[in-house]
Write a protein that holds these residues in place. Sequence first.
Motif, mmCIF file in Angstrom:
data_model
loop_
_atom_site.group_PDB
_atom_site.id
_atom_site.type_symbol
_atom_site.label_atom_id
_atom_site.label_comp_id
_atom_site.label_asym_id
_atom_site.label_seq_id
_atom_site.Cartn_x
_atom_site.Cartn_y
_atom_site.Cartn_z
ATOM 1 N N THR A 239 48.123 54.449 38.928
ATOM 2 C CA THR A 239 49.197 54.727 37.971
ATOM 3 C C THR A 239 49.899 53.449 37.547
ATOM 4 O O THR A 239 50.176 53.238 36.355
ATOM 5 C CB THR A 239 50.216 55.698 38.595
ATOM 6 N N LEU A 240 50.171 52.582 38.497
ATOM 7 C CA LEU A 240 50.918 51.358 38.204
ATOM 8 C C LEU A 240 50.077 50.305 37.505
ATOM 9 O O LEU A 240 50.622 49.451 36.799
ATOM 10 C CB LEU A 240 51.486 50.788 39.506
ATOM 11 N N GLU A 241 48.765 50.343 37.697
ATOM 12 C CA GLU A 241 47.892 49.342 37.071
ATOM 13 C C GLU A 241 48.066 49.319 35.556
ATOM 14 O O GLU A 241 47.993 48.263 34.921
ATOM 15 C CB GLU A 241 46.434 49.613 37.432
ATOM 16 N N VAL A 242 48.291 50.480 34.966
ATOM 17 C CA VAL A 242 48.461 50.570 33.518
ATOM 18 C C VAL A 242 49.686 49.774 33.065
ATOM 19 O O VAL A 242 49.694 49.173 31.990
ATOM 20 C CB VAL A 242 48.608 52.047 33.090
ATOM 21 N N LEU A 243 50.722 49.753 33.905
ATOM 22 C CA LEU A 243 51.971 49.087 33.540
ATOM 23 C C LEU A 243 52.017 47.624 33.961
ATOM 24 O O LEU A 243 52.820 46.859 33.437
ATOM 25 C CB LEU A 243 53.153 49.811 34.201
ATOM 26 N N HIS B 281 49.879 45.119 33.715
ATOM 27 C CA HIS B 281 49.031 44.120 33.058
ATOM 28 C C HIS B 281 49.810 43.165 32.168
ATOM 29 O O HIS B 281 49.227 42.226 31.623
ATOM 30 C CB HIS B 281 47.931 44.815 32.241
ATOM 31 N N GLU B 282 51.092 43.404 31.997
ATOM 32 C CA GLU B 282 51.908 42.534 31.168
ATOM 33 C C GLU B 282 52.965 41.861 32.027
ATOM 34 O O GLU B 282 53.647 42.525 32.819
ATOM 35 C CB GLU B 282 52.574 43.319 30.034
ATOM 36 N N PRO B 283 53.138 40.537 31.898
ATOM 37 C CA PRO B 283 54.052 39.813 32.783
ATOM 38 C C PRO B 283 55.510 40.233 32.669
ATOM 39 O O PRO B 283 56.297 40.001 33.591
ATOM 40 C CB PRO B 283 53.863 38.345 32.373
ATOM 41 N N ILE C 180 55.189 45.476 38.471
ATOM 42 C CA ILE C 180 54.416 44.514 39.256
ATOM 43 C C ILE C 180 54.917 44.489 40.704
ATOM 44 O O ILE C 180 54.121 44.453 41.655
ATOM 45 C CB ILE C 180 54.506 43.122 38.615
ATOM 46 N N LEU C 181 56.229 44.540 40.887
ATOM 47 C CA LEU C 181 56.782 44.597 42.241
ATOM 48 C C LEU C 181 56.355 45.885 42.945
ATOM 49 O O LEU C 181 56.062 45.891 44.145
ATOM 50 C CB LEU C 181 58.305 44.501 42.191
ATOM 51 N N SER C 182 56.302 46.975 42.189
ATOM 52 C CA SER C 182 55.905 48.257 42.783
ATOM 53 C C SER C 182 54.448 48.240 43.213
ATOM 54 O O SER C 182 54.110 48.672 44.318
ATOM 55 C CB SER C 182 56.148 49.396 41.789
ATOM 56 N N ILE C 183 53.567 47.738 42.347
ATOM 57 C CA ILE C 183 52.149 47.727 42.719
ATOM 58 C C ILE C 183 51.907 46.744 43.862
ATOM 59 O O ILE C 183 51.025 46.945 44.704
ATOM 60 C CB ILE C 183 51.252 47.399 41.503
ATOM 61 N N HIS C 184 52.720 45.693 43.931
ATOM 62 C CA HIS C 184 52.637 44.763 45.067
ATOM 63 C C HIS C 184 52.917 45.509 46.368
ATOM 64 O O HIS C 184 52.183 45.368 47.352
ATOM 65 C CB HIS C 184 53.630 43.623 44.870
ATOM 66 N N GLY D 201 51.715 32.849 28.917
ATOM 67 C CA GLY D 201 52.877 32.438 28.151
ATOM 68 C C GLY D 201 53.968 33.489 28.248
ATOM 69 O O GLY D 201 53.711 34.673 28.061
ATOM 70 N N GLY D 202 55.171 33.059 28.553
ATOM 71 C CA GLY D 202 56.265 33.994 28.724
ATOM 72 C C GLY D 202 56.287 34.685 30.065
ATOM 73 O O GLY D 202 57.072 35.616 30.281
ATOM 74 N N GLY D 203 55.422 34.259 30.974
ATOM 75 C CA GLY D 203 55.377 34.866 32.299
ATOM 76 C C GLY D 203 56.662 34.641 33.075
ATOM 77 O O GLY D 203 57.296 33.597 32.982
ATOM 78 N N ASP D 204 57.058 35.629 33.841
ATOM 79 C CA ASP D 204 58.282 35.561 34.631
ATOM 80 C C ASP D 204 58.026 34.697 35.869
ATOM 81 O O ASP D 204 57.065 34.945 36.606
ATOM 82 C CB ASP D 204 58.692 36.969 35.042
ATOM 83 N N PRO D 205 58.891 33.691 36.140
ATOM 84 C CA PRO D 205 58.687 32.885 37.355
ATOM 85 C C PRO D 205 58.768 33.708 38.628
ATOM 86 O O PRO D 205 58.266 33.284 39.670
ATOM 87 C CB PRO D 205 59.817 31.856 37.279
#
Length: 294
Positions: free
Chosen positions: A107-111, A113-115, A121-125, A162-166
């Motif tokens: 479910t989270l993989e769909v969300l 993929h964008e930085p 991303i924290l949830s799928i981690h 580009g635009g990735g969150d640190p």
Amino acid sequence: LVESSRVVRDLTAKLRQDPGVAASNLVAICGLERELAKDFSRRGKHSEARMLFMDAIELLEGRRSGALDPDVEQAYAGVLTELGWWAARDEQRYDEALVWLQRAEETLEVLAHEPQNLQAILSIHGVRKTIASLFGRRGQDESRRKLLESHIRMLERLSERGGGDPAIGLLAALARVDLAPDKSASAKIRAAMEKFPADRGLPQRLAEKLAVWIARDIQSYPSDPKSTGKPRGRLDPDVHARAVILALESKCEALGVYPALLPAAAMQVCGIAAGRATEQRKAGRLDDARWTAA
């Protein structure tokens, strides 16, 4: 608690008949069901906990049939994750737990993929770390390693866009040193943190993960809790406590998060001590347990 559960399930039954109800209301009600389920679980009422988890899943699945709603997807993955945790921790049903967690991951993989989707991303981690933990318990070390390495590569790719969150770069660094600890771990994490703008603090969920790593890295209780024999040269509890605080302060200063993260890291050390003392008591090492608790 039983009456609250009945009222909430009556409400969810009505919500299923109303397709126009706001997604935010569904998410809020499912969040309440999750909390009630956890309360039942703490009281050993596992059938009631499962019923609430499944009710929340069914309610959210009804809304997922339409256009993608990130809030609904996050809530759905959250319930699946809680159910996986519950099945593993309280029921020791590891095969079932893995199924729920992998559904949350999908479910989270769909969300993720964008930085810019940091929360997803924290949830799928968190979900993948839990799956890796289950692999470890089952002796599937190669599956655990492959999952974590693939996850780390995903984080590193997202952080470099580009635009990735640190914050994603820091998460990748924490995952990397967790998988393969080495003497340069602090330097790697510090390098990731230096990419943060000076006026930006750490997101709360990421700060919590960093606090966990700091608490583990100082190795305040390094001995094996299941070992036999009385430890020698054991420090007075007060002396040991002061040494732990100094080590935490030093680590936080080295990472540039002193004093902000010191209380959270100290609380993590307390959690480690409580877990260690519990294991020592179960092993019949009561003197060791008293020292650890002190």
